[in-house]
Design a protein around this motif. Structure first.
Motif, short mmCIF file in Angstrom:
data_model
loop_
_atom_site.label_atom_id
_atom_site.label_comp_id
_atom_site.label_asym_id
_atom_site.label_seq_id
_atom_site.Cartn_x
_atom_site.Cartn_y
_atom_site.Cartn_z
N SER A 1 -2.82 0.09 -3.23
CA SER A 1 -1.64 0.95 -3.38
C SER A 1 -0.78 0.90 -2.12
CB SER A 1 -2.07 2.39 -3.66
OG SER A 1 -2.81 2.92 -2.57
N VAL A 2 0.48 1.30 -2.29
CA VAL A 2 1.44 1.33 -1.19
C VAL A 2 2.23 2.64 -1.28
CG1 VAL A 2 3.52 0.26 -0.20
CG2 VAL A 2 1.70 -1.18 -1.16
N ASP A 3 2.50 3.25 -0.11
CA ASP A 3 3.34 4.46 -0.03
C ASP A 3 4.60 4.14 0.78
OD1 ASP A 3 1.49 5.93 -1.43
OD2 ASP A 3 0.51 6.73 0.37
N ILE A 4 5.76 4.64 0.30
CA ILE A 4 7.05 4.51 1.00
C ILE A 4 7.63 5.92 1.14
CG2 ILE A 4 9.38 3.54 0.96
CD1 ILE A 4 8.24 1.33 -0.90
N ASN A 5 7.94 6.30 2.36
CA ASN A 5 8.48 7.64 2.61
C ASN A 5 10.00 7.64 2.57
OD1 ASN A 5 5.90 8.79 3.07
ND2 ASN A 5 5.90 7.93 5.15
N THR A 6 10.58 8.75 2.06
CA THR A 6 12.02 8.97 2.06
C THR A 6 12.28 10.44 2.27
OG1 THR A 6 14.08 8.59 0.86
CG2 THR A 6 12.16 9.23 -0.44
N ASP A 7 13.58 10.84 2.45
CA ASP A 7 13.87 12.24 2.76
C ASP A 7 14.78 12.90 1.74
OD1 ASP A 7 16.07 10.76 3.32
OD2 ASP A 7 16.25 11.37 5.43
N GLN A 8 15.03 12.22 0.62
CA GLN A 8 15.90 12.80 -0.40
C GLN A 8 15.28 12.57 -1.78
OE1 GLN A 8 20.02 11.49 -0.10
NE2 GLN A 8 19.79 11.21 2.14
N VAL A 9 15.32 13.61 -2.59
CA VAL A 9 14.76 13.50 -3.94
C VAL A 9 15.51 12.45 -4.74
CG1 VAL A 9 14.43 14.71 -6.13
CG2 VAL A 9 13.90 15.86 -3.98
N GLU A 10 16.83 12.46 -4.65
CA GLU A 10 17.60 11.51 -5.43
C GLU A 10 17.33 10.07 -4.99
OE1 GLU A 10 19.21 12.02 -8.19
OE2 GLU A 10 18.48 14.09 -7.98
N LYS A 11 17.16 9.90 -3.66
CA LYS A 11 16.86 8.57 -3.17
C LYS A 11 15.47 8.12 -3.65
CE LYS A 11 18.16 6.88 0.96
NZ LYS A 11 18.20 6.67 2.43
N ALA A 12 14.50 9.06 -3.65
CA ALA A 12 13.15 8.75 -4.16
C ALA A 12 13.21 8.39 -5.63
CB ALA A 12 12.22 9.94 -3.94
N ARG A 13 13.95 9.18 -6.40
CA ARG A 13 14.06 8.92 -7.84
C ARG A 13 14.72 7.56 -8.08
NH1 ARG A 13 16.10 13.52 -9.27
NH2 ARG A 13 14.16 14.45 -10.04
N ALA A 14 15.76 7.28 -7.28
CA ALA A 14 16.46 6.00 -7.44
C ALA A 14 15.54 4.83 -7.10
CB ALA A 14 17.70 5.98 -6.55
N LEU A 15 14.72 4.98 -6.04
CA LEU A 15 13.78 3.92 -5.66
C LEU A 15 12.75 3.68 -6.76
CD1 LEU A 15 12.66 1.86 -3.70
CD2 LEU A 15 11.44 3.72 -2.52
N VAL A 16 12.23 4.77 -7.33
CA VAL A 16 11.28 4.64 -8.45
C VAL A 16 11.92 3.88 -9.59
CG1 VAL A 16 10.07 5.92 -10.26
CG2 VAL A 16 9.89 6.66 -7.88
N ASN A 17 13.17 4.24 -9.93
CA ASN A 17 13.84 3.61 -11.06
C ASN A 17 14.11 2.13 -10.81
OD1 ASN A 17 13.86 5.99 -12.48
ND2 ASN A 17 15.90 6.62 -11.79
N VAL A 18 14.55 1.79 -9.60
CA VAL A 18 14.86 0.39 -9.33
C VAL A 18 13.59 -0.45 -9.31
CG1 VAL A 18 14.79 0.45 -6.79
CG2 VAL A 18 16.35 -1.12 -7.97
N LEU A 19 12.50 0.09 -8.79
CA LEU A 19 11.23 -0.64 -8.81
C LEU A 19 10.75 -0.89 -10.24
CD1 LEU A 19 9.32 1.11 -5.86
CD2 LEU A 19 10.04 -1.29 -5.94
N LYS A 20 10.83 0.13 -11.07
CA LYS A 20 10.43 -0.04 -12.48
C LYS A 20 11.31 -1.04 -13.19
CE LYS A 20 8.12 4.37 -13.38
NZ LYS A 20 8.04 5.55 -14.27
N GLU A 21 12.62 -1.00 -12.90
CA GLU A 21 13.55 -1.90 -13.55
C GLU A 21 13.27 -3.35 -13.15
OE1 GLU A 21 16.35 -2.75 -16.29
OE2 GLU A 21 15.61 -0.73 -15.80
N LYS A 22 13.06 -3.58 -11.83
CA LYS A 22 12.80 -4.93 -11.36
C LYS A 22 11.44 -5.43 -11.84
CE LYS A 22 16.61 -5.77 -9.24
NZ LYS A 22 17.48 -6.88 -9.69
N LEU A 23 10.50 -4.51 -11.95
CA LEU A 23 9.15 -4.89 -12.42
C LEU A 23 9.23 -5.52 -13.81
CD1 LEU A 23 5.91 -2.83 -12.03
CD2 LEU A 23 6.48 -3.80 -14.24
N LYS A 24 10.13 -5.00 -14.65
CA LYS A 24 10.25 -5.53 -16.01
C LYS A 24 10.77 -6.97 -16.01
CE LYS A 24 11.10 -0.97 -18.03
NZ LYS A 24 12.08 -0.08 -18.68
N GLU A 25 11.49 -7.32 -14.94
CA GLU A 25 12.04 -8.67 -14.87
C GLU A 25 11.03 -9.66 -14.30
OE1 GLU A 25 15.51 -8.41 -12.49
OE2 GLU A 25 16.50 -6.91 -13.77
N CYS A 26 9.96 -9.12 -13.71
CA CYS A 26 8.98 -9.99 -13.04
C CYS A 26 7.76 -10.22 -13.93
CB CYS A 26 8.51 -9.34 -11.73
SG CYS A 26 9.83 -9.12 -10.53
#
Length: 695
Positions: A127-152
């Motif tokens: 597992s890997v953890d990435i820290n951030t300081d904004q909820v929206e930024k965290a949510r956006a990071l989750v979404n972009v990772l999931k989106e890119k995962l589908k392409e891989c």
């Protein structure tokens, strides 16, 4: 075995080839993660992240984390992962006080993520953890990772053939380091028999001594579902397990056999190589179809067995083994094992059995470092005739053949399977009662065992429902005894005819079921009636043919019940068949007559003589009209066989006399006999008279 030539590649070289980014190649920045590279305050630390590809085509990304303390000290760590390994459902975030952590984990928590402390490889994580300081930024990071995962998607390595996958393994199984010890490894396979493979491994032990190990096995013995990638710290290995945990992997050390086992590991220097290696084994194992020698006929298979069952050394013993056979499909085989210990002391075991008695599924077993073929009799019956140092031993259900390795054992098992499946049972078939009975008589003979001889003579009376008379003379240390067994073949329970063994004896038990219908005489004296008698044999084929012939005889000889036209003929049969009978304790002379010349008025007279020749006379007077036809029965108890007669409703209408003196009236009497058929016919005659007189 023909080994492949390998170029041994050091662990560091593999890292350079696999992750050139770390060792000089220019990293490829990941543009879709640029928004998540700024500094993040998380508790007492500031985090800064950098993202780059180490394998853009397969979505292999490097996540670099710089941790800065309040004093300005920096520590760097990195995680390298393939997005295709990440479980989409594991990607999420959690608020931790003043900061937020975005987490992701591999599928099935497999340790497929490389973790580095600075530039030093530290091990594998899941597992890997990435820290951030904004909820929206965290949510956006989750979404972009999931989106890119589908392409891989990670395309697993594939091979066009069984041979190709083996060749790949031979090229890629190489040196590896485990816990600081370097292991030189090579993988090879037989050019002709591709299923036979060897892993060679060489290393220096803690004392600096060179150790050479070899793991030899049949690829078809491995379980493709049990090929596993193991991760322990920075060490990787491929674990291979046999089907059903059979210990079919031969392990030698410095040329000497060490043991057989059910699993072993191949050390691997890199994760990508390990993953491909797992796929190569999973591809090759199901395609592995070993081929064994084929035979055109049973004699060819038997000749192979004779030439390839040979002397084997095991520990301090040597086993000289010999196999011989009769050159015919229904023939007997002989196996001899002569064991010699280190002092020259020898013990010999000899086994004889007909091939058709054996189970064609020959079992391979491993005991310590010994490879043994277990040849079993069908249904685990003890039908193998055995000898120890030339003397008869207990019958056995198994023969053990020792082999020098598993594959030679399998070739022998294959030959045995062919021979057994193509053997004949040698059973004779019958279409004539007289010929079957003649064969039975001529094939019941003398059987010997140490210290005892059994002489058997069987005769049939074809004019009397094929009544059988077996005379058994037993000669041993206590002298000679003679027994005579008499029975009718139509009374045999055909379903209970069975070949049995007990210790050194082989016999066929002939049973009359629950009724004791076998007359037994010992040394001229009547014995208790029996429900079974044993016929002794020393040859299973002869015994099985005996069973077959006796079944045929019993099925085709019917015991005709005597019918009587009238009371006169019924009375005449009874009168002429009341022969003297001995029961051991007493002797009986019996006669019957009509009173007043009336066939319904009967006077039955018995003279009983005891062991001291004291005579007692009995007379029974009764009218046949009072007799209950349904109560006329055959009774056998101990040494006595009688026809029991009882009145209707057990009325006391029979007048007895003892030595001329009247006795109390009674309701029953017994007629003594020693022949089942005579007894049954007397029953029929009495029923005829009782029925006619009762009208």
């Amino acid at each position: 075995m023909k080994p492949f030539n390998h170029t041994f590649i050091s662990f560091i070289s593999i890292i350079v080839l696999s992750f050139g980014m770390v060792y000089g190649q220019k990293p490829v920045t990941i543009s879709w993660l640029n928004d998540y590279t700024g500094e993040v305050v998380a508790g007492n630390y500031i985090y800064r992240y950098e993202y780059s590809y180490f394998d853009k085509e397969l979505c292999g990304i490097d996540i670099k984390s710089v941790q800065i303390s309040k004093k300005g000290d920096e520590s760097v760590s990195r995680n390298e992962l393939y997005l295709s390994d990440i479980d989409e459902n594991s990607i999420g975030f959690k608020v931790r006080g003043k900061y937020i952590t975005v987490s992701m984990e591999t599928k099935n928590s497999q340790k497929f993520i490389r973790y580095y402390e600075g530039d030093e490889f530290d091990g594998y994580v899941s597992s890997v953890d990435i820290n951030t300081d904004q909820v929206e930024k965290a949510r956006a990071l989750v979404n972009v990772l999931k989106e890119k995962l589908k392409e891989c998607s990670r395309q697993e390595k594939s091979w066009g053939s069984f041979r190709e996958s083996l060749g790949w393994l031979a090229d890629h199984i190489s040196n590896a380091t485990e816990r600081g010890t370097e292991y030189k490894q090579s993988f090879s396979f037989d050019d002709t028999k591709n299923h036979l493979v060897v892993l060679d491994r060489m290393y220096n032990d803690s004392k600096g001594n060179e150790v050479r190990e070899a793991y030899s096995f049949n690829l078809a013995d491995l379980d493709p579902d049990e090929v596993n990638l193991n991760v322990s710290g920075t060490d990787l290995s491929i674990e291979l397990n046999t089907k059903n945990s059979n210990k079919y992997i031969r392990i030698t050390e410095n040329g000497d056999i060490r043991s057989y086992d059910n699993d072993f590991e191949i050390l691997v220097p890199g994760l990508e190589q390990a993953r491909d290696m797992v796929q190569a084994f999973k591809h090759a194992i199901p395609l592995c179809k070993p081929e064994y020698k084929s035979f055109s006929d049973i004699n060819q298979a038997l000749l192979y067995l004779k030439g390839n069952i040979k002397e084997i050394t095991s520990g301090s013993y040597s086993y000289a083994q010999m196999f011989d056979y009769e050159s015919k499909p229904d023939g007997m085989v002989t196996f001899v094992s002569r064991r010699t210990d280190s002092k020259g002391s020898t013990a010999e075991n000899k086994y004889q059995v007909y091939l058709n008695e054996l189970d064609p599924e020959v079992e391979l077993s491993i005991s310590g470092t010994d490879v043994i073929l277990e040849v079993e009799v069908k249904d685990n019956k003890k039908l193998v005739r055995s000898f120890e140092d030339g003397e008869p031993d207990n019958y056995s259900s198994q023969i053990e053949i020792r082999c020098d390795n598993i594959e030679s054992a399998r070739e022998l098992a294959n030959a045995l399977n062919h021979a057994i499946l193509n053997s004949d049972d040698g059973i004779l078939n019958w279409t004539d009662v007289a010929k079957a009975s003649a064969w039975l008589s001529s094939n019941t003979g003398t059987v010997t065992e140490p210290g005892t001889s059994y002489k058997q003579k069987l005769l049939f009376d074809s004019g009397n429902n094929y009544k059988a008379v077996l005379t058994l003379v037993t000669t041993g240390s206590n002298g000679e005894t003679e027994e005579v067994f008499e029975f009718y073949v139509s009374d045999i329970d055909k379903d209970k005819l069975e070949l049995l063994t007990s210790g050194k004896k082989m016999f066929v038990e002939v049973s009359t079921g629950k009724e004791k219908l076998i007359k037994v005489t010992g040394s001229g004296e009547i014995q208790n009636y029996a429900s079974s008698v044993d016929f002794l044999f020393d040859d299973t084929r002869q015994a099985r043919n005996f069973i077959n012939a006796l079944k045929y005889l019993a099925s085709n000889v019917e015991q005709q019940e005597r019918s009587f036209a009238d009371n006169q003929s019924a009375f005449k049969y009874i009168a002429s068949n009341l022969t003297p009978v001995s029961t051991g304790t007493y002797k009986y002379d019996q006669t019957v007559e009509m009173a007043d010349n009336d066939p319904c008025k009967i006077r039955f007279m018995v003279t009983q003589l005891d062991s001291k020749d004291v005579s007692t006379g009995y007379v029974y007077e009764f009218n046949m009209s009072d007799i209950n036809p349904e109560a006329v029965e055959l009774e056998i108890s101990g040494k006595e066989m009688t026809v029991s007669i009882a009145t209707k409703e057990k009325q006391k209408l029979i007048k007895p006399y003892k030595n001329g003196e009247p006795q109390n009236f009674d309701y029953n009497l017994e007629i003594f006999t020693d022949d089942v058929v005579v007894a049954r016919n007397i029953i029929g005659a009495i029923k005829t008279m009782a029925g006619n007189c009762g009208k």
